[in-house]
Motif scaffolding. Structure first.
Motif, mmCIF file in Angstrom:
data_model
loop_
_atom_site.group_PDB
_atom_site.id
_atom_site.type_symbol
_atom_site.label_atom_id
_atom_site.label_comp_id
_atom_site.label_asym_id
_atom_site.label_seq_id
_atom_site.Cartn_x
_atom_site.Cartn_y
_atom_site.Cartn_z
ATOM 1 N N ASP A 497 0.839 -1.203 0.000
ATOM 2 C CA ASP A 497 0.000 0.000 0.000
ATOM 3 C C ASP A 497 0.871 1.248 0.000
ATOM 4 N N ASN A 498 1.481 1.531 -1.140
ATOM 5 C CA ASN A 498 2.437 2.635 -1.231
ATOM 6 C C ASN A 498 1.804 3.974 -1.612
ATOM 7 N N ASN A 499 0.571 3.939 -2.120
ATOM 8 C CA ASN A 499 -0.080 5.165 -2.583
ATOM 9 C C ASN A 499 0.822 5.946 -3.540
ATOM 10 N N SER A 500 1.466 5.206 -4.416
ATOM 11 C CA SER A 500 2.355 5.815 -5.402
ATOM 12 C C SER A 500 1.627 5.939 -6.737
ATOM 13 N N TRP A 501 2.258 6.642 -7.679
ATOM 14 C CA TRP A 501 1.689 6.812 -9.018
ATOM 15 C C TRP A 501 2.827 6.996 -10.008
ATOM 16 N N ASN A 502 2.840 6.179 -11.052
ATOM 17 C CA ASN A 502 3.956 6.220 -11.998
ATOM 18 C C ASN A 502 3.823 7.287 -13.064
ATOM 19 N N CYS A 503 2.781 8.105 -12.998
ATOM 20 C CA CYS A 503 2.556 9.205 -13.950
ATOM 21 C C CYS A 503 2.338 8.711 -15.379
ATOM 22 N N GLY A 504 1.976 7.447 -15.517
ATOM 23 C CA GLY A 504 1.593 6.932 -16.830
ATOM 24 C C GLY A 504 2.485 5.856 -17.401
ATOM 25 N N VAL A 505 3.705 5.725 -16.891
ATOM 26 C CA VAL A 505 4.645 4.718 -17.387
ATOM 27 C C VAL A 505 5.359 4.110 -16.186
ATOM 28 N N GLU A 506 5.448 2.801 -16.129
ATOM 29 C CA GLU A 506 6.125 2.136 -15.015
ATOM 30 C C GLU A 506 7.633 2.173 -15.224
ATOM 31 N N GLY A 507 8.340 2.826 -14.302
ATOM 32 C CA GLY A 507 9.792 2.869 -14.348
ATOM 33 C C GLY A 507 10.339 3.944 -15.267
ATOM 34 N N GLU A 508 11.592 3.755 -15.648
ATOM 35 C CA GLU A 508 12.279 4.755 -16.461
ATOM 36 C C GLU A 508 11.637 4.883 -17.842
ATOM 37 N N THR A 509 11.651 6.108 -18.356
ATOM 38 C CA THR A 509 11.057 6.380 -19.663
ATOM 39 C C THR A 509 11.763 7.561 -20.312
ATOM 40 N N ALA A 510 11.703 7.604 -21.640
ATOM 41 C CA ALA A 510 12.232 8.749 -22.384
ATOM 42 C C ALA A 510 11.134 9.750 -22.710
ATOM 43 N N ASP A 511 9.923 9.493 -22.245
ATOM 44 C CA ASP A 511 8.797 10.377 -22.520
ATOM 45 C C ASP A 511 8.974 11.680 -21.745
ATOM 46 N N GLY A 512 9.180 12.784 -22.458
ATOM 47 C CA GLY A 512 9.448 14.075 -21.824
ATOM 48 C C GLY A 512 8.301 14.569 -20.971
ATOM 49 N N GLU A 513 7.062 14.356 -21.419
ATOM 50 C CA GLU A 513 5.917 14.829 -20.640
ATOM 51 C C GLU A 513 5.778 14.057 -19.336
ATOM 52 N N VAL A 514 6.004 12.761 -19.377
ATOM 53 C CA VAL A 514 5.928 11.959 -18.162
ATOM 54 C C VAL A 514 7.012 12.379 -17.176
ATOM 55 N N ASN A 515 8.221 12.577 -17.671
ATOM 56 C CA ASN A 515 9.314 12.977 -16.785
ATOM 57 C C ASN A 515 9.073 14.363 -16.195
ATOM 58 N N ALA A 516 8.520 15.268 -16.982
ATOM 59 C CA ALA A 516 8.214 16.604 -16.458
ATOM 60 C C ALA A 516 7.153 16.525 -15.363
ATOM 61 N N LEU A 517 6.153 15.668 -15.572
ATOM 62 C CA LEU A 517 5.117 15.499 -14.565
ATOM 63 C C LEU A 517 5.702 14.907 -13.280
ATOM 64 N N ARG A 518 6.597 13.946 -13.420
ATOM 65 C CA ARG A 518 7.228 13.361 -12.233
ATOM 66 C C ARG A 518 7.995 14.411 -11.437
ATOM 67 N N MET A 519 8.734 15.257 -12.128
ATOM 68 C CA MET A 519 9.473 16.306 -11.430
ATOM 69 C C MET A 519 8.511 17.249 -10.717
ATOM 70 N N ARG A 520 7.405 17.548 -11.366
ATOM 71 C CA ARG A 520 6.426 18.456 -10.751
ATOM 72 C C ARG A 520 5.778 17.811 -9.530
ATOM 73 N N MET A 521 5.484 16.517 -9.605
ATOM 74 C CA MET A 521 4.891 15.832 -8.458
ATOM 75 C C MET A 521 5.852 15.835 -7.271
ATOM 76 N N MET A 522 7.132 15.679 -7.535
ATOM 77 C CA MET A 522 8.116 15.754 -6.464
ATOM 78 C C MET A 522 8.144 17.151 -5.856
ATOM 79 N N ARG A 523 8.111 18.163 -6.706
ATOM 80 C CA ARG A 523 8.097 19.528 -6.174
ATOM 81 C C ARG A 523 6.824 19.780 -5.373
ATOM 82 N N ASN A 524 5.692 19.246 -5.849
ATOM 83 C CA ASN A 524 4.438 19.393 -5.103
ATOM 84 C C ASN A 524 4.582 18.841 -3.688
ATOM 85 N N ALA A 525 5.108 17.619 -3.601
ATOM 86 C CA ALA A 525 5.232 16.967 -2.301
ATOM 87 C C ALA A 525 6.136 17.769 -1.377
ATOM 88 N N PHE A 526 7.269 18.216 -1.901
ATOM 89 C CA PHE A 526 8.205 18.912 -1.015
ATOM 90 C C PHE A 526 7.699 20.295 -0.637
#
Length: 703
Positions: A497-526
């Motif tokens: 029960d991690n309550n995590s979210w992969n932002c659309g792709v599991e693990g590493e990806t070259a998708d720029g939009e997914v990576n940008a969303l991940r960075m934003r989610m990290m900034r949101n949390a902090f």
């Protein structure tokens, strides 16, 4: 020598007494009765004082080894007239403390159903050992065996100078959790002494730049990394985290850059001294809920051989209760164990100047001898009121492995803080957009007043999104599922029960939009962590997107899975800069940390807002936007107003800020939609908050 020991010896008139009392001779050694109130082995003028106790023992032998030798060179039975009550004490003269190691052999009854398992063939480690031999080189020994642990006598001559502890107020803390070895072990750390206390000290300028003011060290008491070591897919797995104590009074010697024969602990003391000088407190993550001896199938090297039925919680038929999930449970509220734990804490505070403790599975410390939870546990109460611990931070992991969950109800006497597991869970759900989480998120940001009544539990909530146990912050938004296959348990270990979210792709990806969303989610949390009432804590490496590749239980991974990859700091410099910016923002706005005179400018201390000002009643299950305003009056700076806007919705929203008195206007201070922060005025009082983002506003005089 520890100053307390010096005072005790002085009070006992040791130098005169030595010459006045006739000496006995045992196996060629001159001995005399020792000092019964000084536990463990202590160097004194002319010899070493050995004191040990056992309630049910019928006899005890002191066994001496030359350093590193397998066979003893002397066995010295304690004469029965050297025993007072249940305490055996003996001074052995003319011992060169740098050349010997010691153990005890204890005789007594054998009745397993009563918990009595004395065995005089076992070499037993002194429960009060200040240093343990055989652990110096990580992963090099075969010491996870019985009759292998030995103690050394430590000479405490460290010069603290005129150092004073920082004594940082609880409300001002920003805690950074780290693993001493993993923090600098990878070559990318660039330190001269990777994986050691010295290596950590080399990173002190980095920590000062980041802005944290407290480091919480994962276990540094002596543990055996070889416990349960095994080969999986060609990789050696170890007891890497160290949550399985061998000796409560001894530092882990494999964490030192150099050998410290009989001065074990000096490198750690130097680290604490230098961190304190820099204004950073040092806390130890301590494990008093169980030991490395395990259950009936576990090894027999210390406590089992002295008083098994006292040190451990036992069932009526003599088996081990397992509230820790690790085979045994310490009998913490038995007077003998209670005394040992208190002596241990006082030792680390007086001898090492430790600033605080985080207690692993602390709910166990409140269980009675039959395993039931106690209303006012004597041990926890003693810690709360002990004079030596008066300035020390006490932080509880307020649950255990048997389902006892005490977040908000942990016995505190307004002295204990708690890891707020509900903050972690509620905020994770809210940020990723789960329905019905807005109300809980608002309460967590506001300081969890529904859990901690301010008049009873001041500064009780330690807020966190991540810790050693679980995903890193990067992995929290890169993986939907745990990936613990390398641990060797077919991915069955670790939380589901991690309550995590992969932002659309599991693990590493070259998708720029997914990576940008991940960075934003990290900034949101902090951003939300830094803008929440309570004490913030985060995991080392989160500030530069460190990953464990989806492993949420890396307890056995002594490799790049757990080690920090410092090359990511350059790659994610913008994330580091954002962390540093938000830490500085929190420090400069006390209203985020404390109630300041109950409000200001027509605002109460804390108020909730929706897309329109002044939200009435609880948030609904369909709400994904939460606004929280903090207001107070600073005697020097005047009114302080901070408005935290968080949009967990997947669309942009238009928000109206609450109106301000004449002469004040809103200023946007942080916007997680952007990686670089550009504070700017918001005079119109309306703004668009982008999807899945957080913005922070302050009020100041308009120009």
């Amino acid at each position: 020598m520890d100053i307390n020991k010096k005072e005790q010896i002085a009070e006992l008139n040791l130098p005169r007494t030595i010459h006045l009392v006739p000496l006995d001779i045992i196996n060629g050694f001159s001995v005399r009765p020792g000092f019964y109130e000084i536990n463990g082995a202590t160097a004194i003028p002319g010899g070493v004082n050995f004191t040990v106790h056992s309630f049910s023992a019928t006899g005890i032998e002191l066994v001496l080894f030359h350093r590193g030798e397998k066979e003893p060179y002397a066995v010295l039975p304690f004469p029965q007239h050297y025993r007072i009550g249940n305490v055996y004490s003996m001074i052995v003269f003319k011992l060169n403390m740098e050349e010997f190691e010691y153990v005890y052999r204890v005789s007594g009854p054998y009745d397993p159903k009563k918990g009595l398992i004395f065995d005089s063939t076992k070499d037993l480690l002194d429960p009060y050992a200040k240093a343990v031999s055989g652990q110096r080189e990580w992963g090099k020994g075969d010491f996870w065996q019985e009759n292998s642990y030995r103690a050394r006598v430590v000479k405490d001559d460290f010069d603290w100078g005129n150092m004073k502890s920082p004594l940082i107020p609880m409300e001002d803390l920003i805690i950074y959790e780290l693993h001493v070895r993993g923090f600098t072990k990878d070559l990318s750390s660039g330190v001269l002494h990777p994986g050691t206390f010295e290596g950590l000290m080399e990173k002190l300028p980095y920590l000062k730049e980041l802005g944290v003011n407290a480091v919480e060290l994962m276990p540094i008491f002596e543990f055996d990394e070889m416990q349960d070591s095994r080969m999986v897919d060609g990789n050696m797995l170890y007891n890497y985290w160290g949550y399985s104590t061998v000796s409560f009074f001894a530092p882990n010697t494999s964490y030192t850059a150099s050998q410290e024969y009989n001065r074990e602990g000096n490198e750690l003391k130097k680290l604490i001294r230098e961190f304190n000088k820099a204004g950073i407190e040092v806390y130890l993550d301590v494990v008093f809920n169980h030991t490395a001896e395990g259950n009936e199938q576990g090894p027999f090297f210390s406590f089992k051989g002295f008083d098994n039925n006292i040190y451990y919680l036992l069932t009526p038929d003599g088996h081990y209760y397992n509230f820790s999930g690790c085979g045994n449970t310490l009998n913490c509220n038995h007077p003998i164990v209670h005394q040992m734990i208190m002596n241990c804490l006082r030792y680390w505070v007086t001898t090492y100047r430790v600033d605080g403790f985080r207690f692993d599975l602390a709910s166990i410390l409140g269980r009675n001898e039959d395993g039931s939870p106690m209303d006012k546990p004597p041990l926890l109460q003693a810690m709360a009121f002990d004079p030596i611990l008066g300035d020390v931070k006490l932080i509880a992991e307020a649950w255990d492995a048997d389902g006892l969950y005490q977040v908000g109800t942990f016995p505190s006497w307004n002295r204990w803080a708690e890891w707020n597991g509900r903050y972690r869970d509620d905020m994770r759900r809210y940020i990723k957009g789960d329905p019905g989480c807005a109300q809980a998120a608002a309460l967590r940001i506001a300081g969890s007043r529904d859990i901690y009544a301010e008049n009873l539990r001041e500064n009780a909530s330690v807020n966190f999104f991540t810790c050693h146990d679980g995903f890193t912050l990067y992995d929290l938004y890169a993986y939907n599922y745990k990936h613990n296959e390398k641990n060797g348990w077919n991915n069955t270990d670790g939380a589901n029960d991690n309550n995590s979210w992969n932002c659309g792709v599991e693990g590493e990806t070259a998708d720029g939009e997914v990576n940008a969303l991940r960075m934003r989610m990290m900034r949101n949390a902090f951003a939300l962590l830094m803008c929440s009432r309570g004490i913030p804590m985060f995991l080392a490496g989160d500030e530069f997107c460190n990953t464990q590749f989806g492993n949420n239980n890396a307890y056995c991974q002594d490799n790049i899975t757990s080690w920090l990859d410092w090359s990511l700091l350059e790659k994610h410099q913008d994330m580091f800069d954002f962390f540093k910016y938000m830490i500085a923002f929190r420090k400069s706005h006390r209203i985020l940390r404390a109630n300041m005179s109950g409000g200001a400018c027509g605002f109460p201390d804390v108020s909730f807002h929706g897309i329109h000002p002044w939200h009435d009643g609880p948030f609904s299950k369909d709400d994904h936007y939460v606004g929280v305003a903090f207001a107070g009056w600073d005697k020097e700076a005047g009114p302080q107003l901070v408005y935290v806007a968080s949009n967990a919705y997947w669309e942009d929203l238009t928000i109206t800020l609450p109106p301000l008195p004449a002469g004040l206007c809103w200023n946007m201070e942080a916007d997680t939609w952007e990686s670089a922060q550009r504070p700017r005025p918001c005079p119109e009082g309306r703004f668009t908050i982008r999807r899945r983002s957080v913005m922070v506003f302050t009020a100041s005089a308009s120009h």
